[in-house]
Each structure stands twice: as structure tokens, then as C-alpha cells.
Design an enzyme around this catalytic site. Sequence first.
Site, PDB file in Angstrom:
ATOM      1  N   GLU A   1       0.407  -1.359 -10.313  1.00 49.63           N
ATOM      2  CA  GLU A   1       0.051  -0.367  -9.300  1.00 49.63           C
ATOM      3  C   GLU A   1      -1.255   0.345  -9.642  1.00 49.63           C
ATOM      4  O   GLU A   1      -2.056   0.644  -8.751  1.00 49.63           O
ATOM      5  CB  GLU A   1       1.190   0.656  -9.148  1.00 49.63           C
ATOM      6  CG  GLU A   1       2.462   0.101  -8.519  1.00 49.63           C
ATOM      7  CD  GLU A   1       2.234  -0.391  -7.095  1.00 49.63           C
ATOM      8  OE1 GLU A   1       1.267   0.054  -6.449  1.00 49.63           O
ATOM      9  OE2 GLU A   1       3.021  -1.229  -6.631  1.00 49.63           O
TER      10      GLU A   1
ATOM     11  N   CYS B   1      -0.205  -6.202   9.493  1.00 51.80           N
ATOM     12  CA  CYS B   1      -0.687  -4.995  10.173  1.00 51.80           C
ATOM     13  C   CYS B   1      -2.000  -4.545   9.537  1.00 51.80           C
ATOM     14  O   CYS B   1      -2.105  -3.455   8.981  1.00 51.80           O
ATOM     15  CB  CYS B   1       0.367  -3.893  10.081  1.00 51.80           C
ATOM     16  SG  CYS B   1       0.107  -2.524  11.227  1.00 51.80           S
TER      17      CYS B   1
ATOM     18  N   CYS C   1       0.318  -8.887  15.717  1.00 50.72           N
ATOM     19  CA  CYS C   1       1.485  -8.240  16.322  1.00 50.72           C
ATOM     20  C   CYS C   1       2.543  -9.250  16.752  1.00 50.72           C
ATOM     21  O   CYS C   1       3.743  -8.940  16.762  1.00 50.72           O
ATOM     22  CB  CYS C   1       1.047  -7.404  17.524  1.00 50.72           C
ATOM     23  SG  CYS C   1      -0.059  -6.034  17.085  1.00 50.72           S
TER      24      CYS C   1
ATOM     25  N   CYS D   1       4.799  -9.782  13.832  1.00 49.71           N
ATOM     26  CA  CYS D   1       5.309  -8.582  13.176  1.00 49.71           C
ATOM     27  C   CYS D   1       6.819  -8.458  13.369  1.00 49.71           C
ATOM     28  O   CYS D   1       7.319  -8.557  14.501  1.00 49.71           O
ATOM     29  CB  CYS D   1       4.609  -7.348  13.734  1.00 49.71           C
ATOM     30  SG  CYS D   1       5.174  -5.797  12.993  1.00 49.71           S
TER      31      CYS D   1
ATOM     32  N   CYS E   1       7.409  -0.657  17.592  1.00 48.15           N
ATOM     33  CA  CYS E   1       6.054  -0.134  17.398  1.00 48.15           C
ATOM     34  C   CYS E   1       5.563   0.533  18.679  1.00 48.15           C
ATOM     35  O   CYS E   1       5.370  -0.122  19.705  1.00 48.15           O
ATOM     36  CB  CYS E   1       5.111  -1.260  16.981  1.00 48.15           C
ATOM     37  SG  CYS E   1       3.421  -0.705  16.667  1.00 48.15           S
TER      38      CYS E   1
END
Length: 630
Positions: free
Chosen positions: A168, A341, A348, A351, A357
Site C-alpha cells: 500500500e 470505473c 459501464c 460494471c 449507479c
Amino acid sequence: MACLLRVALNPTFERSTVASQRQNPKTILSFHCKVSSFKTKTMSQSFAPREKLMRKCREKKEAEREAEREAEREAEEEEKAEEAEAEADKEEAEEESEEEEEEEEEEAEAEEEALGGDIEDLFSENETQKIRMGLLDWYDVNKRDLPWRNRRSESEKERRAYEVWVSEIMLQQTRVQTVMKYYKRWMQKWPTIYDLGQASLENLIVSRSRELSFLRGNEKKEVNEMWAGLGYYRRARFLLEGAKMVVAGTEGFPNQASSLMKVKGIGQYTAGAIASIAFNEAVPVVDGNVIRVLARLKAISANPKDRLTARNFWKLAAQLVDPSRPGDFNQSLMELGATLCTVSKPSCSSCPVSSQCRAFSLSEENRTISVTDYPTKVIKAKPRHDFCCVCVLEIHNLERNQSGGRFVLVKRPEQGLLAGLWEFPSVILNEEADSATRRNAINVYLKEAFRFHVELKKACTIVSREELGEFVHIFTHIRRKVYVELLVVQLTGGTEDLFKGQAKDTLTWKCVSSDVLSTLGLTSAVRKVPPFRLQHIKRLSLDVMVEKEQILECRCIQWLKHTSKAYLFLMSHQIEQPYRGNENSHDLLLTLFFMLLSFYSSCLALGIKFGDLGLKLNSLVSTEKSDGDV
């Protein structure tokens, strides 16, 4: 031409044949035409190897340019990370007072009321369940195979937490593909947090001889060296400090987000990632990808950089996180933002949560609205322009019998932009300046920075000093034009006089060979500088090589040309007025011409370069002279 070659190659060729051809004007004209044709042909053949060499050089140069462009792209990412470091330093330095916190709470409540009630009510229970289920099912099938996603047993939770922590931190402001190779290399060197806790940020073993500035080349590659190329070196420092803090503690690796945030270098996002992925704590994570997904799910057009808006995104993420699989859900949310995204080209149709959404629904109802309208794009301020002159200072010292010079590097301050990194001596200018002004600024800097106790010209002899070129380096908010010059000096005395005021414990400079440069924690701007010098040297070498070959080829062709002209002149002169001199002179001249012609043709046939041939001849003559034979 066959007749001419027979004259050169056949010593038994009858003199009468030569004499008869000498008396015939047609033979003279034919000979002149053939010599001209041969000269044109041989010149084209002679330049063919050089053109091939130049073509290879151009192809190699194009490959080097492509590599430089790739390095510049990586450098831009690094600079963004470095700018983020500066911003993080400012945010860290600003401590909020209790009164400000109370005011923010009141403002947050007002913002929540403006959004239509409590933030927790923005997602219905049904929406929350559908989003969780859709994302987790999609993640199980489509997640990327990344080295830090290896499953660990219950007994290895601490190691799993360490792996998540390292990944991270590396992924902040850096692409996944770039991080993967650094992560693998890092884990091979420090597989556990206890191994990292024994490392040092930078362990420079400096010679204890008179010349402290010259390193022996046995510098240990520690944290900064392993991090070199990732940029944002403050992350590496925090990783090391945090590891030492955890190792020194008695309770082991913290297993809750609240405890993790007490470790140096671990903020709310990193703490949430470690706690949820390694220890299965139901806490949210919010980064740029998550903000984009949440903003589109609820069609929030507010500025994501606004503090109140950011707080609302954390509350939205906390409401969505799956209590049974918090780590996988947080990773699925980040994975969706990174792969589908995206900022400018969202997929889309693929998705898993497009039916929930709000931004997608609005774009279907009204074609003037686009999913990419969310979140609001922050208008960036135009970068300011500044100018920098960099001096690549190369020092030679005959006392140490060095095979090559070493380059002087200066360490930047431990705080601020590019903290603790190494760079060539450089000076920032307020405005664009001419060559003389830049050189004077560098001279002043060298005297002040290295604490010279004598004048620069007295401490060393300047071998050469020249400008190598210029380039533009782009920061997030700065467009910097960098002028580069190469200064090569030869020390005239001991180096203790050159850097007398520098103590080992406050080392802010060092001299390293070109091989060591790539292993150090250098700024991306510094890594752009060495190619200037390498290209400069290659260009000089190539020019010298081509120039030598051209000179030798042209001389040989000129010898052929002048010899043929002289022979034609003698023969034509004898036609007008019988030649009364040595009757063998024209035969000797013709023989000399064909000797040169045969020599030149043989070199071309064997592929011998005239530059190499000239060097061999020079070497032979030098050897003979040394032996007393010449």
C-alpha cells in the site's frame, strides 16, 4: 580497365604495348574516361561502409531516445509522488485546534442536512446488499493476480499485515505495474518486518583516509537504494521508522486500525487497508479510486478535495463495507475504480454495480450528462516557470591512480521537496540568464557549498568546462528549464584541502563513479542529466572516427587523382613535344598510380576501414621508431 589492371598486375607486360598506347591520343582519352568512371565508382563504394555505420548509429540513437521517453514518463509519475510528499508534509505540520474541530463538526452537520439527512441514509439497506454482493462476486472472478494478495494462515497474520503495508505504501502515487518489480525485490531482501527493522536508511561506508569525499564503491544498498526509482522517498523513510517502532514494541504488530494509526507513517487509509485485509476488521478504505466509484454511485458532484466532502466519502465507504469479508470488499472497491470505473473511459457495460449507479442512470436519461462528470474535476493552477543550472562536476585525482573521474553529488535537506535525495550541484535562478551569468552562479555555489578554503582555480586545475545542453523538467506546479554544464577538474593537491570543512557525521556531499550513480537515491531530474554527458562523449568519438576515415579515404582518392592527372599531362605533353627527360619516368608514374589503385581496391574488397588501417600503420611506425629501426 582490364588493360590497365594488366599493366599493374603483370610485370611481364611488354613495354612496347605501353609505348604504342602512349602515342595514341584515343587511348589517352579512353584512359581519362575510365579513370573518372573508376573514381566515381570507388568513391561511392568507399562511402558505403560509412553510411552503414551512420545508419546503425541513427538506429541506436532512436532506441536511446525511446528509452529516454519511457524514463521521462516514469519520472513524471515520480515527480507527482514527490509533490504529494510536499503536500503531505504541509498537512502533517498543520495541527487542528479544538475550536476548529468543533466548527468543522458544525459545518459537517450542516452539509449532511443539505445532502438530505444523515449520510448513513444515503444508501438504503437494499442498495447496500446489492452493491456488496455484486462487487464481491465480480472480484472473485476478475481480481488481478498481484504478489501482495497471497493468502496467509492465521498464524501468519503479522506477515500478511507487513506485506499489505509495504504494497500500500508503494502503490501511493505509483502504477501497479511499476510497483510489482520493486515489491518482489523488497520482499526478497526484507521478507518480514523484523528483517526490515534491522536495516538502515542509508549506510555509507566512507574511507577513513585523507580523502573522505571518495568512496571505495562498497556502499550498502539499503532502504533508499532499494526504493530508488519509485520516487516519494519519504514513504521509504516512514516504512523504516514504523518497522523499527513495531519491532521495538512489546505487543507485536498492531491488529486494529486505531492502533495502527499510532505507528509512524501509517494514516487512516493505510491503517484501514492493513486492518481489514490482514486482520479482518470491518473498517473502510478511501483512496482516489474509491472516491470516484462512490461519487458516481451517488452522483456527487462536490469537489473531492474539499475536507467536508472527503469526510462524507469516508462515511459512505464505512456504510458499504461488508462485515464478513471487509478486506475483499475494500479491495473490490479499489479494483473496480482501477480497472472499469476509470477517469476518462469507464466500462459501464461491464460494471457489476451499474444498476445501482446514479451517474449512469442520469447519463441514460439525459445525453448531455456523462458518467465522467462525477466527481467534479479540480482545476489545477498553471505551473510557474523557473530556471536551474546544473554542474556535472567530475574530479580526477592522479594520487589515487583512478581509472576514471568521480562525480560530486550533494544531498538535499531532510525536510521539504525531494528530502534527503542526491543531486548534482545546482542553482535555481529567478529568471532566464545567459551562459556567463549561469557559470558565475555555479562558481559562487561551489565555493560556498563545499566550503573551499582556497580559490577554486588554486585547489584544482580545470581540465575542461563546456555546456552540454538543456532540457525541460515538469513538476506538478513547476515547469523548470534545466541548463547542464560539464566541469572536469584535476586536483592539484590533497583532497583534505578541497573539502576541509566537511565532517563525516554531517556528510552532505560525496563523490561516486558513474556505475554507482544508478544505485543511489537520485531525483528524476538528476537521472536525466547523465545521458547528456554520455551522448556528448559518443558524439565526439563518432565524429573523430568518421573524420579520420574521411581524411584517409579522401587522401587516397586525391593521390589517385593527382597521379592520373600527372601521367596524362606527361603523355599529352610528349605528343606535342617529344619528352627529352628520363624515358622511364612516365612508366614509373604509371606504375605508382596502379599500385595505389590496387591498394585502395584491395582495402575495399577486404572491408578494411581506413580509420582502423591508419591506426595500425601509426602503431607499426611507432613500434619501429621505438626499436630504433626508423
